[in-house]
Design an enzyme around this catalytic site. Structure first.
Site, PDB file in Angstrom:
ATOM      1  N   HIS A 167       1.823 -45.113  15.671  1.00  0.00           N
ATOM      2  CA  HIS A 167       2.720 -45.560  16.731  1.00  0.00           C
ATOM      3  C   HIS A 167       2.899 -47.066  16.664  1.00  0.00           C
ATOM      4  CE1 HIS A 167      -1.385 -45.843  18.328  1.00  0.00           C
ATOM      5  NE2 HIS A 167      -0.974 -46.857  19.064  1.00  0.00           N
ATOM      6  N   CYS A 219      -5.876 -51.153  23.703  1.00  0.00           N
ATOM      7  CA  CYS A 219      -5.685 -51.140  22.258  1.00  0.00           C
ATOM      8  C   CYS A 219      -4.538 -52.081  21.924  1.00  0.00           C
ATOM      9  CB  CYS A 219      -5.395 -49.726  21.748  1.00  0.00           C
ATOM     10  SG  CYS A 219      -3.808 -49.049  22.269  1.00  0.00           S
TER      11      CYS A 219
END
Length: 691
Positions: free
Chosen positions: A65, A200
């Protein structure tokens, strides 16, 4: 999520064998629907995100992603592989692959939907249903939530409730409090309370999966867990009362925790975000153990984090930890190298090579004399260089043991200078200091003494132990080794010097600013980090800088002479690469290497090796550790030096052009020449009809 995934974005028979091929296959479906405007540019962004941390998760899941300017709207593509594809998960290959594409400016609503999917992936019923679904339309409906799998509704409701509680700053008991897990507190006891932060680099998937995993593990253990996911859409701060009432803290993150000082003074477990996903139960057990032993973090604010804040996290091998510790010292040392080296070089350039014999400017300084200014610059540079070894040792120890490692690290580094152990002594002193502090921190200390440990006890004991080891035990052997290395460098001539130049050139171009590149650069700067470096040391520095300039300059030249082989984004990056390469910033080639590593990196290494070897053969020297073409006046044999760079750049350019010319266009890829027109047509097709 109805507009994010459709049947056209699902491949239930994904035949790709590598994660790169899988990402390309799914991205091509996005391109076909106009969701992605530049296939190669988008894949470069996916690869850059993957380079930060593998996106494979335990349980056979891969979630490549990124956020990218080449994405027109938030999109999700799903592929199912019968053979499995390696995405870096510890338990093996992934058979369920989700490619998540978010625009660079995605709004909060879209990111919230994507985070909801990330939480769903932690539900076994959901993933089992995806493995058994028979057609693409049903798979898309399942992912959208139109056809929920058994058990997912309850899990989603629990997740939503937990998120609402976190936002409101309340910590409600676990739903199964009436039936606590083995070892959990009875109904009459207050349950153990944990607050957690997850984050993240992209803030889309891992952040929320770790939050869901920790919440589920907390319910199973009868522990109250309230999570603050710090995602791309921002974050809602936990109520101070919730934090104050917590018995422990878990940080599962790969970017610095924002406002981390709010959690100071509590038992804390600090790990990477993947640990929060894969082993939440162990983290809960670990933080409970720390609470029982009375281990708490320092009450001083820790700020926004440092490059070494989480060095040596749980689950990493010793080799990885050692590399991080050493690189932490190098990263803090490099600014001293650059400032001191350039000042010394300017002093020589203005005052000549006898400026190192000038008296102290405190005793003799004439405002109108150039030699006085040259002496001033030189002497400031020498003082700056005097910090190199202590800073290297101090921040290696800092990477190992945080702030308590600074005192013994700096003391050990200073002793290394005193006994002429040089940079080898600094490396050893830093590792010793960090190890000593880590050993002291493992000793169980009575609560009454804990307050003076970081201020008095640890600095006193660790500095004394490191000083003893450096002066009495390891100092003399290290000093002998340093002298031997220096003598070897001074004796390099002929083919040996040329081979060394080629080797350093290969290292400089292997990972473009990464650990291998930094090792070569540190080796070179160590040689000139004295007031009167040897001729061999200056040749090595020249070869290293010349080789490091090759990759970005070559990519810039390649995009100029054969632009049709590159995407529009790469051609734009090529313009910036001219300046970055000329300034000795190897990282200017990273976008090209990330998009096409098998062609760009080997080509760069060939050119770098040629340039390094030629620089050594020509006898070019350099006193400055940085600066690129802007320090050409400080280079010995500058004309031949520039020729060495030009030859390497041409060699890399030729190889890249040939290798890219042999590549077959991927199906569905947009040709560079038609790229702008396709994007314009896509944009025109997406214009809404006026109401």
């Amino acid at each position: 999520m109805s507009d994010m995934i459709t049947a056209d974005l699902v491949d239930l028979d994904l035949s790709a064998e590598t994660k790169e091929a899988a990402a390309r296959a799914l991205a091509e479906r996005m391109v076909a629907l106009g969701r992605v405007t530049d296939l190669d540019g988008f894949l470069a962004d996916v690869a850059a995100r993957e380079a930060q941390m593998p996106t494979g998760l335990d349980g056979g899941i891969g979630i490549p992603h990124c956020r990218s300017e080449h994405v027109t709207e938030p999109t999700l593509a799903f592929g199912r592989s019968s053979a499995g594809i390696d995405f870096g998960a510890a338990d093996g290959p992934a058979d369920l692959i989700f490619l998540i594409a978010a625009p660079a400016g995605a709004d909060d609503a879209h990111l919230t939907i994507l985070s909801s999917l990330a939480r769903q992936l932690m539900n076994a019923e959901f993933t089992d249903a995806l493995r058994s679904v028979g057609d693409t339309a049903a798979a898309a409906a399942l992912i959208r939530g139109d056809e929920p799998a058994a058990g997912t509704e309850d899990s989603a409701a629990a997740s939503e409730a937990a998120s609402s509680e976190a936002a409101a700053g309340s910590a409600a008991p676990a739903p199964d409090a009436s039936a606590p897990a083995p070892g959990a507190p009875s109904s009459t006891e207050r349950p153990f309370r944990i607050v957690a932060v997850t984050s993240c680099p992209t803030g889309i998937a891992h952040t929320y999966m770790a939050a869901e995993s920790l919440e589920n593990a907390g319910r199973e253990a009868g522990v109250e867990v309230v999570v603050e996911p710090q995602g791309s859409a921002g974050f809602t701060r936990l109520d101070p009362a919730v934090i104050a009432a917590a018995d422990g803290v878990i940080f599962a993150h790969d970017v610095p925790v924002r406002e981390k000082d709010r959690f100071a003074g509590k038992p804390t477990v600090d790990v990477g975000v993947k640990a929060g996903i894969n082993r939440p139960g162990e983290l809960i057990t670990e933080v409970r153990g720390k609470a029982e032993r009375g281990e708490v973090t320092s009450g001083a604010p820790s700020g926004a984090g440092t490059p070494v804040e989480r060095a040596g996290e749980s689950g990493e091998g010793y080799g990885t930890k050692l590399r991080k510790w050493l690189m932490s010292g190098v990263s803090y040392m490099v600014p001293f190298v650059a400032a001191g080296g350039l000042l010394i070089a300017l002093g020589f350039a203005i005052g000549g090579y006898k400026i190192n014999k000038a008296p102290s400017v405190m005793d003799h300084f004439v405002w109108s004399q150039g030699d006085s200014w040259a002496a001033l610059l030189f002497q400031i540079g020498v003082v700056s260089f005097g910090f190199l070894v202590p800073v290297l040792a101090g921040y290696i120890a800092y990477g190992m043991a945080d702030r308590p490692g600074l005192v013994p690290g700096f003391v050990g580094g200073s002793i290394a200078l005193t006994i002429n152990a040089g940079f080898l002594g600094g490396l050893v002193a830093g590792l010793l200091a960090g190890g000593v502090v880590m050993a002291i921190q493992k000793v169980k200390i009575p609560p009454a003494v804990r307050g003076i440990m970081p201020v008095v006890v640890i600095p006193l004991i660790s500095a004394a132990v490191v000083g003893f080891l450096m002066f009495v035990v390891v100092g003399k052997p290290i000093a002998s080794a340093q002298k031997g290395l220096t003598d070897w460098l001074n004796g390099l001539t002929g083919s040996n010097a040329i081979l060394l130049g080629a080797l350093l050139g290969l290292m400089m171009c292997f990972d473009l600013g990464g650990p291998v590149n930094k090792v070569a650069y540190t080796f070179a700067t160590a040689g000139i980090a004295v007031s009167n470096p040897s001729d061999s040391a200056m040749k090595i520095m020249a070869a290293v800088m010349a080789a490091g300039m090759v990759p970005p300059l070559a990519m810039a030249l390649a995009t100029t002479v054969r632009g049709k082989l590159f995407t529009q984004t790469e051609r734009e990056n090529g313009k910036a690469a001219w300046v970055l390469g000329a300034s000795f910033i190897s990282e200017g080639a990273i976008p090209f290497a990330a998009a096409d590593p098998l062609r760009v990196i080997p080509s760069s290494m060939v050119g770098g090796a040629i340039t390094g070897a030629l620089s050594m053969a020509f006898g070019a020297t350099l006193r400055a550790p940085h600066g690129g073409i802007f320090v050409v006046p400080l280079i010995g044999n500058p004309f031949l030096y520039l020729i060495a760079i030009a030859v390497g750049v041409c060699a890399t350019t030729a190889l890249v052009v040939v290798l890219k010319g042999m590549r077959k266009p991927a199906p569905g890829a947009v040709s560079p020449g038609a790229e702008d027109g396709t994007a314009a047509a896509t944009a025109e097709a997406k214009q809404p009809v006026a109401a």
